[in-house]
Design a protein around this motif. Structure first.
Motif, PDB file in Angstrom:
ATOM      1  N   ALA A   1       0.723  -1.255   0.030  1.00  0.00           N
ATOM      2  CA  ALA A   1      -0.086  -0.037   0.160  1.00  0.00           C
ATOM      3  C   ALA A   1       1.072   1.302   0.028  1.00  0.00           C
ATOM      4  CB  ALA A   1      -0.966  -0.053   1.301  1.00  0.00           C
ATOM      5  N   ALA A   2       0.246   2.475  -0.660  1.00  0.00           N
ATOM      6  CA  ALA A   2       1.053   3.618  -0.487  1.00  0.00           C
ATOM      7  C   ALA A   2       0.002   4.905  -0.230  1.00  0.00           C
ATOM      8  CB  ALA A   2       1.857   3.735  -2.057  1.00  0.00           C
ATOM      9  N   THR A   3       0.971   5.988  -0.442  1.00  0.00           N
ATOM     10  CA  THR A   3      -0.155   7.360  -0.436  1.00  0.00           C
ATOM     11  C   THR A   3       0.437   8.121  -1.671  1.00  0.00           C
ATOM     12  OG1 THR A   3      -1.093   8.991   0.940  1.00  0.00           O
ATOM     13  CG2 THR A   3       1.108   8.512   1.037  1.00  0.00           C
ATOM     14  N   SER A   4      -0.426   9.051  -1.993  1.00  0.00           N
ATOM     15  CA  SER A   4      -0.098   9.619  -3.327  1.00  0.00           C
ATOM     16  C   SER A   4       1.431  10.411  -2.945  1.00  0.00           C
ATOM     17  CB  SER A   4      -1.118  10.597  -3.439  1.00  0.00           C
ATOM     18  OG  SER A   4      -0.655  11.674  -4.674  1.00  0.00           O
ATOM     19  N   PRO A   5       2.286  10.115  -4.073  1.00  0.00           N
ATOM     20  CA  PRO A   5       3.718  10.809  -3.811  1.00  0.00           C
ATOM     21  C   PRO A   5       3.768  12.424  -4.085  1.00  0.00           C
ATOM     22  CG  PRO A   5       3.507   9.521  -6.084  1.00  0.00           C
ATOM     23  CD  PRO A   5       2.136   9.391  -5.400  1.00  0.00           C
ATOM     24  N   GLY A   6       2.785  12.984  -4.562  1.00  0.00           N
ATOM     25  CA  GLY A   6       2.672  14.251  -4.806  1.00  0.00           C
ATOM     26  C   GLY A   6       3.459  14.929  -6.182  1.00  0.00           C
ATOM     27  N   LEU A   7       3.719  13.906  -6.831  1.00  0.00           N
ATOM     28  CA  LEU A   7       4.472  14.482  -8.149  1.00  0.00           C
ATOM     29  C   LEU A   7       3.859  15.532  -8.871  1.00  0.00           C
ATOM     30  CD1 LEU A   7       5.642  10.869  -9.111  1.00  0.00           C
ATOM     31  CD2 LEU A   7       6.963  12.582  -7.860  1.00  0.00           C
ATOM     32  N   ASN A   8       2.411  15.752  -8.983  1.00  0.00           N
ATOM     33  CA  ASN A   8       1.638  16.721  -9.677  1.00  0.00           C
ATOM     34  C   ASN A   8       1.280  17.758  -8.502  1.00  0.00           C
ATOM     35  OD1 ASN A   8      -0.446  18.173 -10.811  1.00  0.00           O
ATOM     36  ND2 ASN A   8      -0.724  16.540 -12.363  1.00  0.00           N
ATOM     37  N   ALA A   9       1.722  18.951  -8.841  1.00  0.00           N
ATOM     38  CA  ALA A   9       1.514  20.070  -8.036  1.00  0.00           C
ATOM     39  C   ALA A   9       0.114  20.423  -7.493  1.00  0.00           C
ATOM     40  CB  ALA A   9       2.185  21.468  -8.616  1.00  0.00           C
ATOM     41  N   LYS A  10      -0.762  19.808  -8.461  1.00  0.00           N
ATOM     42  CA  LYS A  10      -2.248  20.242  -8.154  1.00  0.00           C
ATOM     43  C   LYS A  10      -2.792  18.957  -7.242  1.00  0.00           C
ATOM     44  CE  LYS A  10      -3.648  21.350 -12.956  1.00  0.00           C
ATOM     45  NZ  LYS A  10      -4.280  21.303 -14.103  1.00  0.00           N
TER      46      LYS A  10
ATOM     47  N   ASN B   1      -2.156   4.052 -10.078  1.00  0.00           N
ATOM     48  CA  ASN B   1      -0.540   4.496 -10.030  1.00  0.00           C
ATOM     49  C   ASN B   1      -0.240   5.785 -10.119  1.00  0.00           C
ATOM     50  OD1 ASN B   1       2.141   4.259 -10.315  1.00  0.00           O
ATOM     51  ND2 ASN B   1       2.073   2.192 -11.060  1.00  0.00           N
ATOM     52  N   TRP B   2      -0.187   6.302  -9.145  1.00  0.00           N
ATOM     53  CA  TRP B   2       0.361   7.710  -9.061  1.00  0.00           C
ATOM     54  C   TRP B   2       1.535   8.232  -9.462  1.00  0.00           C
ATOM     55  CZ3 TRP B   2      -2.761  12.028  -7.573  1.00  0.00           C
ATOM     56  CH2 TRP B   2      -4.288  11.750  -7.086  1.00  0.00           C
ATOM     57  N   SER B   3       2.369   7.185 -10.168  1.00  0.00           N
ATOM     58  CA  SER B   3       3.498   7.782 -10.504  1.00  0.00           C
ATOM     59  C   SER B   3       3.599   7.440 -11.901  1.00  0.00           C
ATOM     60  CB  SER B   3       4.708   6.713  -9.828  1.00  0.00           C
ATOM     61  OG  SER B   3       4.613   6.668  -8.621  1.00  0.00           O
ATOM     62  N   LEU B   4       2.545   6.912 -12.823  1.00  0.00           N
ATOM     63  CA  LEU B   4       2.498   7.121 -14.021  1.00  0.00           C
ATOM     64  C   LEU B   4       1.854   8.091 -14.702  1.00  0.00           C
ATOM     65  CD1 LEU B   4       1.662   3.255 -14.450  1.00  0.00           C
ATOM     66  CD2 LEU B   4       3.848   4.322 -14.686  1.00  0.00           C
ATOM     67  N   GLY B   5       1.850   8.308 -15.968  1.00  0.00           N
ATOM     68  CA  GLY B   5       1.219   9.450 -16.784  1.00  0.00           C
ATOM     69  C   GLY B   5       1.353  10.946 -16.285  1.00  0.00           C
ATOM     70  N   LYS B   6       0.451  11.242 -15.949  1.00  0.00           N
ATOM     71  CA  LYS B   6       0.376  12.770 -15.603  1.00  0.00           C
ATOM     72  C   LYS B   6       0.387  12.826 -13.999  1.00  0.00           C
ATOM     73  CE  LYS B   6      -2.305  14.525 -19.740  1.00  0.00           C
ATOM     74  NZ  LYS B   6      -3.375  15.203 -20.107  1.00  0.00           N
ATOM     75  N   HIS B   7       0.740  11.833 -13.359  1.00  0.00           N
ATOM     76  CA  HIS B   7       0.807  11.765 -12.004  1.00  0.00           C
ATOM     77  C   HIS B   7      -0.423  12.437 -11.289  1.00  0.00           C
ATOM     78  CE1 HIS B   7       5.304  12.352 -13.159  1.00  0.00           C
ATOM     79  NE2 HIS B   7       4.920  10.950 -13.099  1.00  0.00           N
TER      80      HIS B   7
ATOM     81  N   GLY C   1      -3.223  10.074 -10.868  1.00  0.00           N
ATOM     82  CA  GLY C   1      -3.903   9.059 -10.457  1.00  0.00           C
ATOM     83  C   GLY C   1      -5.025   8.641 -11.678  1.00  0.00           C
ATOM     84  N   TYR C   2      -5.115   8.911 -12.702  1.00  0.00           N
ATOM     85  CA  TYR C   2      -5.944   8.546 -13.914  1.00  0.00           C
ATOM     86  C   TYR C   2      -5.210   7.266 -14.593  1.00  0.00           C
ATOM     87  CZ  TYR C   2      -9.361  11.954 -13.059  1.00  0.00           C
ATOM     88  OH  TYR C   2     -10.657  12.703 -12.526  1.00  0.00           O
ATOM     89  N   GLN C   3      -3.699   7.280 -14.525  1.00  0.00           N
ATOM     90  CA  GLN C   3      -3.358   5.933 -15.220  1.00  0.00           C
ATOM     91  C   GLN C   3      -3.133   5.012 -14.120  1.00  0.00           C
ATOM     92  OE1 GLN C   3      -0.123   6.901 -18.169  1.00  0.00           O
ATOM     93  NE2 GLN C   3       0.484   4.663 -18.269  1.00  0.00           N
ATOM     94  N   GLN C   4      -3.681   3.932 -14.370  1.00  0.00           N
ATOM     95  CA  GLN C   4      -3.914   2.700 -13.327  1.00  0.00           C
ATOM     96  C   GLN C   4      -2.899   1.956 -13.429  1.00  0.00           C
ATOM     97  OE1 GLN C   4      -7.881   1.725 -14.686  1.00  0.00           O
ATOM     98  NE2 GLN C   4      -8.423   2.001 -12.422  1.00  0.00           N
TER      99      GLN C   4
ATOM    100  N   GLY D   1      -3.722   2.216 -20.446  1.00  0.00           N
ATOM    101  CA  GLY D   1      -3.191   2.251 -19.098  1.00  0.00           C
ATOM    102  C   GLY D   1      -4.195   2.361 -18.087  1.00  0.00           C
ATOM    103  N   ASN D   2      -5.559   2.091 -18.419  1.00  0.00           N
ATOM    104  CA  ASN D   2      -6.653   2.218 -17.399  1.00  0.00           C
ATOM    105  C   ASN D   2      -7.661   1.397 -17.991  1.00  0.00           C
ATOM    106  OD1 ASN D   2      -8.239   4.038 -19.062  1.00  0.00           O
ATOM    107  ND2 ASN D   2      -6.685   5.289 -18.551  1.00  0.00           N
ATOM    108  N   ALA D   3      -8.772   1.081 -17.114  1.00  0.00           N
ATOM    109  CA  ALA D   3      -9.920   0.502 -17.702  1.00  0.00           C
ATOM    110  C   ALA D   3     -11.152   1.560 -17.592  1.00  0.00           C
ATOM    111  CB  ALA D   3     -10.064  -0.676 -16.977  1.00  0.00           C
ATOM    112  N   TRP D   4     -10.952   2.777 -17.209  1.00  0.00           N
ATOM    113  CA  TRP D   4     -11.883   3.686 -16.955  1.00  0.00           C
ATOM    114  C   TRP D   4     -13.139   3.637 -17.954  1.00  0.00           C
ATOM    115  CZ3 TRP D   4     -11.132   5.306 -12.485  1.00  0.00           C
ATOM    116  CH2 TRP D   4      -9.803   5.775 -12.059  1.00  0.00           C
ATOM    117  N   HIS D   5     -14.221   3.347 -17.446  1.00  0.00           N
ATOM    118  CA  HIS D   5     -15.420   3.492 -18.142  1.00  0.00           C
ATOM    119  C   HIS D   5     -15.558   2.566 -19.545  1.00  0.00           C
ATOM    120  CE1 HIS D   5     -15.253   7.858 -16.194  1.00  0.00           C
ATOM    121  NE2 HIS D   5     -15.258   6.900 -15.469  1.00  0.00           N
ATOM    122  N   ASN D   6     -14.867   1.743 -19.789  1.00  0.00           N
ATOM    123  CA  ASN D   6     -14.483   0.818 -20.925  1.00  0.00           C
ATOM    124  C   ASN D   6     -15.596  -0.365 -20.896  1.00  0.00           C
ATOM    125  OD1 ASN D   6     -13.961  -0.718 -23.384  1.00  0.00           O
ATOM    126  ND2 ASN D   6     -12.271   0.635 -23.556  1.00  0.00           N
ATOM    127  N   PRO D   7     -16.441  -0.436 -21.357  1.00  0.00           N
ATOM    128  CA  PRO D   7     -17.149  -2.041 -21.126  1.00  0.00           C
ATOM    129  C   PRO D   7     -16.321  -3.136 -21.632  1.00  0.00           C
ATOM    130  CG  PRO D   7     -18.720  -0.436 -22.443  1.00  0.00           C
ATOM    131  CD  PRO D   7     -17.342   0.179 -22.200  1.00  0.00           C
TER     132      PRO D   7
END
Length: 349
Positions: A245-254, A282-288, A290-293, A303-309
């Motif tokens: 387990a982990a917590t968001s690394p804060g790689l994106n200033a937002k 995976n908060w270390s991937l993509g735009k950091h 949390g959207y790239q799993q 890199g994700n399964a978002w909303h895809n049947p």
């Protein structure tokens, strides 16, 4: 004023709740088994749980019956939801639907409460691009997003039902999350100022399966003392049990380190109610953000399964990630069950 009252409440309610006490789970069934069974049932029997759809209404009835069977006071709350469908030509069609959310609880004498929630609805196309790309819709099972979260919530309720607690434990299967967190906003806005102050923690379960890592994140407004007693405690329990387990690394200033984003917990966070978000990404991937799993692959091209049947369904997830549904359900239950028990029994320490 709210922050001062909350600090006082938290010191009184949580100050000594994290002793060396260990929680013994029932020997049968194994942790996570009930959660995964509920998740698979919801995904299979109620695909297309779009807000306001017959599938969502029937799924809400199923969840309500489960809570009632366990002995909780449980009701379905209907809410009017209006959201835009945007066409390529900038035309907007407003969708007017009636969402269904389930609210259950085990009332205690204390005014303080802990809320565990997961959104019941699946993604509905909201523009022409969504429709062209077949995102969401009637065939979308939504195992990851978010049948698994509802399943874990139901198992936690099952295992907590006979546990004496000093604080009210409430469960919410929310509606309208995919269109803009309508259900959670409706709930928090209907709370009185005192109820918000007396809400010690909101635990939100969302997207627990596909992501590489299990994350525990706090809200931007959650006080540091509460972060230590909730998020950091969850991470310590996970480490003790050998759960990654982990917590968001804060790689994106937002998205500051250790905080989550863009789910039902945000509705409470905006009102200063302490939150703990549980998700797998995976908060270390993509735009950091949390959207790239996961890493891009044949199984998950974006890199994700978002909303895809085609991707967020039982057959694909079992094939691409064998055993993941049961393992991740077990891991989340094994962390949250002792955490909630410690919080809700704090006066007994």
């Amino acid at each position: 004023m709210f922050s001062a009252l909350r600090r006082a409440a938290l010191v009184a309610a949580l100050g000594v709740c994290f002793s060396s006490q260990t929680w013994a789970a029932p020997s049968t069934p194994k942790p996570g088994a009930v959660a995964s069974q509920h998740a698979r049932y919801l995904a299979t029997v109620f695909p297309g749980r779009m807000t306001g759809s017959p599938a969502e209404m029937l799924a809400a009835d199923y969840v309500n019956q489960q809570f009632s069977r366990m002995g909780y006071q449980s009701d379905i709350r209907e809410l009017d939801i209006h959201y835009p469908y945007r066409h390529a030509a900038r035309q907007v069609d407003w969708q007017h639907v009636k969402g269904h959310m389930v609210i259950a609880g085990k009332k205690a004498a204390s005014p303080y409460q802990i809320i565990v929630m997961a959104h019941l609805d699946t993604f509905a196309p909201q523009n022409d691009s969504d429709t062209r790309n077949n995102l969401g819709g009637l065939t979308y099972q939504g195992l990851d997003d978010n049948a698994a979260g509802v399943g874990v919530m139901l198992e936690l309720a099952e295992r907590l039902r006979d546990v004496p607690t000093d604080y009210t434990v409430r469960f919410i299967a929310s509606s309208g999350e995919e269109e803009g967190r309508f259900g959670s906003i409706n709930y928090v806005e209907k709370m009185s100022a005192r109820d918000r102050v007396n809400t010690l923690l909101v635990i939100n379960l969302d997207n627990l399966i596909v992501g590489d890592k299990l994350y525990f994140n706090s809200g931007k407004s959650t006080p540091a003392a509460v972060v230590k007693l909730t998020r950091d405690r969850a991470l310590a329990i996970a480490a003790h049990k050998g759960i990654r387990a982990a917590t968001s690394p804060g790689l994106n200033a937002k998205y500051p380190k250790g905080t989550g984003c863009c789910n039902d917990a945000e509705s409470f966070d905006q009102y200063g109610v302490p939150v703990l978000t549980v998700e797998a990404t995976n908060w270390s991937l993509g735009k950091h953000d949390g959207y790239q799993q996961v890493a891009r692959s044949k199984a998950f091209p974006d890199g994700n399964a978002w909303h895809n049947p085609k991707l967020d369904n039982i057959a694909h997830i079992d094939s691409a990630l064998p055993g993941r549904v049961e393992k991740r359900s077990r891991d989340v239950v094994n962390v949250l069950l002792p955490l909630i028990t410690e919080l809700a029994q704090s006066k007994r320490q």
